[in-house]
Design an enzyme around this catalytic site. Structure first.
Site, short mmCIF file in Angstrom:
data_model
loop_
_atom_site.label_atom_id
_atom_site.label_comp_id
_atom_site.label_asym_id
_atom_site.label_seq_id
_atom_site.Cartn_x
_atom_site.Cartn_y
_atom_site.Cartn_z
N CYS A 119 0.84 -1.20 0.00
CA CYS A 119 0.00 0.00 0.00
C CYS A 119 0.87 1.25 0.00
O CYS A 119 0.63 2.20 -0.77
CB CYS A 119 -0.93 -0.03 1.22
N CYS A 120 1.91 1.26 0.84
CA CYS A 120 2.82 2.42 0.87
C CYS A 120 3.56 2.55 -0.46
O CYS A 120 3.82 3.66 -0.92
CB CYS A 120 3.83 2.29 2.00
N CYS A 201 -1.32 8.13 7.60
CA CYS A 201 -2.66 7.81 7.08
C CYS A 201 -3.56 7.31 8.22
O CYS A 201 -3.09 6.67 9.17
CB CYS A 201 -2.55 6.72 6.03
N CYS A 204 -3.55 3.65 9.58
CA CYS A 204 -2.27 3.17 10.12
C CYS A 204 -1.74 4.06 11.23
O CYS A 204 -0.54 4.07 11.51
CB CYS A 204 -1.23 3.09 9.00
N CYS A 227 7.53 4.12 5.95
CA CYS A 227 6.67 3.92 4.78
C CYS A 227 7.45 3.46 3.56
O CYS A 227 6.86 2.93 2.62
CB CYS A 227 5.89 5.18 4.47
S1 SF4 Z 1 0.45 4.54 5.71
FE1 SF4 Z 1 -1.11 2.92 5.60
S2 SF4 Z 1 -2.78 3.71 4.29
FE2 SF4 Z 1 -0.99 5.07 4.04
S3 SF4 Z 1 0.00 4.36 2.23
FE3 SF4 Z 1 1.00 3.30 3.96
S4 SF4 Z 1 -0.14 1.39 4.36
FE4 SF4 Z 1 -1.36 2.69 2.96
#
Ligand code: SF4
Length: 237
Positions: A119-120, A201, A204, A227
């Site tokens: 996701c990051c 985010c 998280c 991240c």
């Molecule tokens: S902090 Fe969490 S929601 Fe944001 S990009 Fe990374 S995994 Fe995704």
């Protein structure tokens, strides 16, 4: 090995000058000597206002890159806009993932639940990599005091992609930042009043208890601590 031993898009002389200035003059030297080739990456988080205020005093036209992951707290987006106006920053860019990539890889906004690294990568690392090529250097607001994993953070961090990352506030601690933000009467991120000391985010991030590591609320319960946009400093080959 000194920083000047590395092949960089920032010249050896420029790197040496940055290396030689006192800590308090690093931001000014970086933003003036590398003007047009340097950007700031900011999360508009709990302590971002200080770095941005210093930058705005030196060069309000410096590009500020905000990674608009699509998963931020609404308070963060409102704070980005408020702080931008308050400081008079004229080139804040919200960098979002490509819609086609989002639709293909995380169509239901669930990737953070089962693969936060992916996701990051999708929402932060790849979008930043896509916009960094015009810049030879970028500034981050990280500090040694933020986490056990950052205690040896250098001021100058040559990157594997030959860019230079600069951490002008590396030596500041939380109390010093708080006092300076108060002295400058800077607006606070609204979630700091609710115990959020490091704000990423929404899925998280949780508030932290008194005495906890400020970043303990990031990816809480997972082994993940960063991240991915902050890669280890490069070493001379
Ligand atoms: S902090 Fe969490 S929601 Fe944001 S990009 Fe990374 S995994 Fe995704």
């Amino acid at each position: 090995m000194g920083p000047a031993d590395l092949a960089m898009t920032v010249s050896t002389d420029e790197l040496q000058r940055l290396n030689d200035v006192p800590e308090g003059a690093l931001m000014t030297e970086a933003l003036t000597s590398l003007k047009g080739r340097i950007a700031i990456v900011s999360s508009f988080g709990a302590e971002s206002a200080l770095l941005l205020a210093m930058a705005a005093e030196i060069d309000p036209d410096v590009p500020v890159l905000f990674l608009e992951t699509g998963r931020h707290f609404p308070e963060t987006l409102a704070y980005r806009d408020r702080l931008t106006a308050h400081l008079g920053l004229r080139d804040v860019r919200s960098i979002a993932p490509a819609p086609a990539e989002l639709a293909a890889r995380d169509p239901q906004d669930q990737l953070s639940d089962f693969d936060p690294d992916a996701c990051c990568a999708l929402r932060k690392v790849e979008p930043l990599d896509a916009v960094l090529p015009p810049f030879d250097a970028w500034i981050s607001g990280r500090k040694r005091s933020q986490a056990a994993t950052r205690t040896s953070l250098p001021f100058l961090e040559p990157q594997g992609d030959d860019r230079l990352k600069i951490n002008p506030l590396a030596g500041w601690n939380a109390r010093e930042i708080d006092e300076e933000m108060t002295r400058r009467d800077l607006p606070r991120h609204p979630l700091t009043a609710l115990g959020y000391k490091s704000i990423g985010c929404a899925p998280c991030t949780r508030p932290v208890a008194e005495g906890e590591d400020p970043r303990a609320g990031r990816w809480s319960g997972a082994t993940k601590t960063e991240c991915g946009i902050h890669k280890p400093a490069a070493t001379a080959g």
